[in-house]
Design a protein around this motif. Structure first.
Motif, PDB file in Angstrom:
ATOM      1  N   THR A 166      16.004   8.719  26.672  1.00  0.00           N
ATOM      2  CA  THR A 166      17.002   9.764  26.390  1.00  0.00           C
ATOM      3  C   THR A 166      16.209  11.015  26.073  1.00  0.00           C
ATOM      4  O   THR A 166      15.301  10.983  25.246  1.00  0.00           O
ATOM      5  N   LYS A 186      16.158  15.016  24.880  1.00  0.00           N
ATOM      6  CA  LYS A 186      16.844  16.164  24.262  1.00  0.00           C
ATOM      7  C   LYS A 186      16.011  17.385  24.639  1.00  0.00           C
ATOM      8  O   LYS A 186      14.900  17.555  24.131  1.00  0.00           O
ATOM      9  N   PHE A 190      20.147  22.539  22.727  1.00  0.00           N
ATOM     10  CA  PHE A 190      19.589  21.277  23.231  1.00  0.00           C
ATOM     11  C   PHE A 190      20.630  20.579  24.093  1.00  0.00           C
ATOM     12  O   PHE A 190      21.808  20.545  23.752  1.00  0.00           O
ATOM     13  N   GLU A 191      20.185  20.041  25.231  1.00  0.00           N
ATOM     14  CA  GLU A 191      21.073  19.240  26.083  1.00  0.00           C
ATOM     15  C   GLU A 191      20.474  17.837  26.170  1.00  0.00           C
ATOM     16  O   GLU A 191      19.257  17.671  26.147  1.00  0.00           O
ATOM     17  N   THR A 192      21.349  16.871  26.289  1.00  0.00           N
ATOM     18  CA  THR A 192      20.893  15.479  26.352  1.00  0.00           C
ATOM     19  C   THR A 192      20.935  14.984  27.796  1.00  0.00           C
ATOM     20  O   THR A 192      21.913  15.200  28.514  1.00  0.00           O
ATOM     21  N   THR A 211      14.094   8.165  22.311  1.00  0.00           N
ATOM     22  CA  THR A 211      14.641   9.517  22.465  1.00  0.00           C
ATOM     23  C   THR A 211      13.489  10.504  22.307  1.00  0.00           C
ATOM     24  O   THR A 211      12.748  10.449  21.334  1.00  0.00           O
ATOM     25  N   TRP A 229      12.290  14.463  22.168  1.00  0.00           N
ATOM     26  CA  TRP A 229      12.690  15.864  21.972  1.00  0.00           C
ATOM     27  C   TRP A 229      11.669  16.759  22.655  1.00  0.00           C
ATOM     28  O   TRP A 229      10.477  16.632  22.406  1.00  0.00           O
TER      29      TRP A 229
END
Lengths: 246, 220
Positions: free
Chosen positions: A4, A6, A19-21, A96, A98
């Motif tokens: 995932t 971000k 921020f887009e996921t 996830t 970033w």
């Protein structure tokens, strides 16, 4: 591997970012971080969405173009590598991640993850060179240089100007970059003639461009993909005192 | 010259030099403080206090000392504001870079030391100057011995003092080696020694200061 992501998206320098996921699947552990982003961009293009802008060029760790602040570290969770040399096996499956652009007043965001690092060019233009009359290539051994000095100068010259030092520094200071460039030339006989003028001009330009001040925290040294040491900063300080006070 | 002191490195050099001067002062201050522990009813301590308050050379040094405090604080604040402004948009993910831990909190520990300094002045220096009334138990404006003992008999005050000393230790932990690095003194052989001495100093000096209230409180 699945991840995932971000990711910081920002239309242009003036726009407000967010921020887009995103989700990526079936990523090979041997793929580089940039290749993973390439796959995400392919996916976005197929979905008729705007691909994510990020800097890259040589993809072999020598050009200094790739950046990215990944999970709180410039060039991600590995030492002595650029983002193009960072592999997905360094991450946990399902993690996830970033991804942020370099953050510094002197490095404004142009779009998404791309920042304007021309501040570094301006510092080099201020004095990070030696003035020589062009002509035939000089003989390699015409100017003898002690081995130790040559090694130290080469270590400093490894700096690729990627800006990880600025990105990592809590003060967004460019001291390690400037110190590497000053040291590289100050250690060699060719750099002596303009040494005093150079260090003063480069430090003045660095201050003028809005970089922060060094607090000897050492984050720059820890994150430099070329492992440039902060001993260079001490050398630059010495050069600066010599130039300013004598 | 003005250009030099306005440059980032020039300002940092001032921070380093003033800081080192203050570090030397702390050693002098501690060695006098430790005389409180001498079992002679405060005679030697009062003698030292008398010397420190009357000697002309000390008076001159006092001007340098206050100047150093002021410049160290003013330059520290200017540099810190510039550093905050250098990153207008912060990262969302906190920095995981390997750094020397205490170096990140110099402004915070510095502020705490400043608060301590105000309390400290209210308790002693301003009393000496006659700006603050002589506290109960002390006979005259220079009777530091009784002021010290009375204050340290208070457990709340003593433990607050000890906590302040620990936080000062955090500040000093980064201070010494950082000052040497700023002065350009980085050497493969001597820097590890400087770092060792810096850490030892940062532990021993606050420990020495903190030992006095601890001793007065529980063993006096």
């Amino acid at each position: 591997m699945d991840f995932t992501l971000k990711i910081w998206r920002q239309e242009n320098a003036k726009a407000k970012g967010r921020f887009e996921t995103y989700h990526v699947t079936n990523i090979s552990p041997d793929c580089s971080f940039l290749e993973m982003l390439d796959q995400l961009n392919e996916q976005l293009i197929q979905q008729k969405q705007m691909p994510i802008c990020f800097d890259h060029d040589c993809r072999e760790g020598i050009c200094g173009m790739c950046s990215l602040y990944i999970n709180g570290r410039p060039h991600g969770n590995d030492t002595g590598v650029t983002t193009c040399q960072l592999h997905m096996r360094r991450f946990k499956d399902g993690e996830t991640i970033w991804i942020e652009p370099w953050r510094a007043k002197a490095f404004p965001v142009i779009r998404d993850l791309v920042v304007d690092r021309s501040a570094f060019d301006k510092i080099i233009q201020a004095g990070g060179y030696i003035s020589v009359s062009t002509g035939g290539v000089p003989d390699a051994n015409a100017i003898p240089i002690p081995k130790e000095k040559a090694e130290l100068a080469m270590d400093a010259a490894q700096c690729i100007g990627c800006g990880a030092c600025v990105a990592a520094c809590k003060n967004a200071s460019a001291m390690l970059f400037v110190a590497a460039k000053v040291s590289h030339l100050a250690l060699l006989p060719q750099g002596q003639v303009e040494a005093k003028r150079r260090v003063k001009a480069m430090v003045a330009k660095m201050d003028e461009l809005g970089f922060g001040n060094c607090t000897n925290t050492g984050a720059c040294e820890a994150e430099c993909p070329k492992e440039i040491k902060i001993t260079n900063i001490a050398r630059m300080n010495r050069e600066f005192y010599k130039a300013s006070l004598t | 010259m003005a250009k030099f002191f306005n440059s980032s490195i020039g300002k940092k050099l001032m921070m380093a030099l003033m800081g080192l001067f203050l570090a030397v002062f702390l050693v002098v201050h501690l060695s006098i403080n430790l005389l409180v522990l001498k079992n002679d009813g405060g005679e030697s301590y009062q003698k030292a206090v008398e010397f420190m308050t009357s000697n002309v050379l000390i008076k001159i040094m006092e001007v340098f000392l206050f100047g150093s405090f002021a410049l160290h604080i003013i330059y520290g604040i200017i540099l810190q504001i510039q550093n905050w402004l250098a990153r207008p948009v912060r990262y969302v993910k906190t920095n995981h870079s390997q750094t020397s831990f205490f170096s990140k909190y110099m402004i915070h520990t510095g502020l705490i030391i400043f608060i301590f300094l105000i309390i400290h002045f209210m308790n002693f220096y301003f009393v000496k100057l006659g700006w603050v009334a002589i506290p109960e138990g002390a006979t005259h404006r220079h009777d530091f011995y009784n002021m010290v003992i009375n204050l340290f008999k208070n457990p709340f005050y003593s433990w607050l003092y000890i906590i302040f000393m620990v936080l000062m230790g955090f500040h000093l932990h980064h201070a010494i080696q950082s000052a040497f690095q700023t002065m350009g003194w980085n050497h493969p052989i001597y820097t590890p020694i400087v770092k060792f001495i810096g850490v030892a100093y940062a532990i021993l000096i606050p420990l020495g200061f903190a030992f006095i209230p601890f001793y007065v409180l529980y063993f006096f």
